[in-house]
Design an enzyme around this catalytic site. Sequence first.
Site, PDB file in Angstrom:
ATOM      1  N   GLU A  40     -59.970 -21.201 -34.696  1.00  0.00           N
ATOM      2  CA  GLU A  40     -58.769 -21.692 -33.999  1.00  0.00           C
ATOM      3  C   GLU A  40     -57.751 -20.594 -33.669  1.00  0.00           C
ATOM      4  OE1 GLU A  40     -58.415 -24.698 -32.679  1.00  0.00           O
ATOM      5  OE2 GLU A  40     -59.895 -25.934 -33.755  1.00  0.00           O
ATOM      6  N   ASP A  48     -54.589 -22.546 -38.562  1.00  0.00           N
ATOM      7  CA  ASP A  48     -53.446 -23.465 -38.624  1.00  0.00           C
ATOM      8  C   ASP A  48     -53.156 -23.936 -40.051  1.00  0.00           C
ATOM      9  OD1 ASP A  48     -54.893 -25.866 -39.226  1.00  0.00           O
ATOM     10  OD2 ASP A  48     -55.076 -26.407 -37.123  1.00  0.00           O
ATOM     11  N   HIS A  85     -62.588 -25.521 -34.229  1.00  0.00           N
ATOM     12  CA  HIS A  85     -63.192 -25.829 -35.531  1.00  0.00           C
ATOM     13  C   HIS A  85     -64.472 -26.648 -35.426  1.00  0.00           C
ATOM     14  CE1 HIS A  85     -61.741 -25.802 -39.994  1.00  0.00           C
ATOM     15  NE2 HIS A  85     -62.984 -25.395 -39.880  1.00  0.00           N
ATOM     16  N   ASP A 111     -59.224 -22.297 -41.113  1.00  0.00           N
ATOM     17  CA  ASP A 111     -58.545 -22.581 -39.852  1.00  0.00           C
ATOM     18  C   ASP A 111     -57.185 -21.898 -39.923  1.00  0.00           C
ATOM     19  OD1 ASP A 111     -56.999 -23.785 -37.798  1.00  0.00           O
ATOM     20  OD2 ASP A 111     -58.225 -25.602 -37.867  1.00  0.00           O
ATOM     21  N   HIS A 114     -55.444 -29.697 -41.485  1.00  0.00           N
ATOM     22  CA  HIS A 114     -56.058 -30.990 -41.173  1.00  0.00           C
ATOM     23  C   HIS A 114     -57.300 -31.222 -42.031  1.00  0.00           C
ATOM     24  CE1 HIS A 114     -54.047 -29.322 -37.582  1.00  0.00           C
ATOM     25  NE2 HIS A 114     -53.589 -30.556 -37.444  1.00  0.00           N
TER      26      HIS A 114
END
Length: 299
Positions: free
Chosen positions: A271, A228, A99, A226, A124
């Site tokens: 990512e 995630d 990222h 991202d 995040h």
Amino acid sequence: MKAISIIGVPMDLGQTRRGVDMGPSAIRYAGVDERLKNLGYTVYDEGDIKVEIKERAHNDTETNLKNLKAVADGNEKLAQKVDEVIHLNRFPLVLGGDHSIAIGTLAGVAQHCENLGVIWYDAHGDLNTAETSPSGNIHGMPLAVSLGMGHPALINIGGYAPKVKPENIVIIGARSLDQGEKELIKEKGIKVYTMHEVDRIGMTKVMEEAINYLKQRTDGVHLSLDLDGLDPDDAPGVGTPVAGGISYRESHLAMEMLAEANIITSVEFVEVNPILDERNKTAEVAVALMGSLLGEKLL
């Protein structure tokens, strides 16, 4: 139909787990080119930004930032490429990589807007600085850098700072925030939809609010997604998985609503780490979400 330029960034220097540099290849292998052409776009694959991997410095000598020079150099090249693509009137689709590459994407994009909006779709906040980062990993810092906070070698990429204003940011899917990030969010008044809000009011309401909020104050919106941000069951091939994330279907809904609102002017998917993946599942998810974002419909 607008033309799209695909830009790969095989960057794995913003963190310590190897493999995310193969993300762009995995996404190409999952058929991104064909998917977009089937939607009627003219697609130009610009190849990959050259990222120096001669050596991995553990830390910059004067700071705790890992691989500072190489990350800064890669992002400078990316910013130039994104700028060039926008000048050609093409939509930039950036494939990561970790990222930290958002630093370069935003540097290339933001100079084309008076008030760039950013949707940060992520588990995040990526709002750390050298002072607040527990790890020194730059992939946890790109949003702070884009706000003009951080090392001069990073914040001045593209020759100007900041790239984005705090009131023009919406974070969606957050569920792992460091203490310094929580304080910064409160101090700057950044709009955040954590998983609590996603669960409580639902993705439809989250996206309606986010879209209306950004429509009123921006003249272009960059989506930084991202993988995630999704639940690890749906996207296992990421370096920093956090349980309890956004579902595959909720993510499609979010992308479909963005397509309908027609506000996204640039995007990056980051990512994807094929080494940690299951049969390229995460790259395939990324490509499916790109389809929805760029107008693919079930009927």
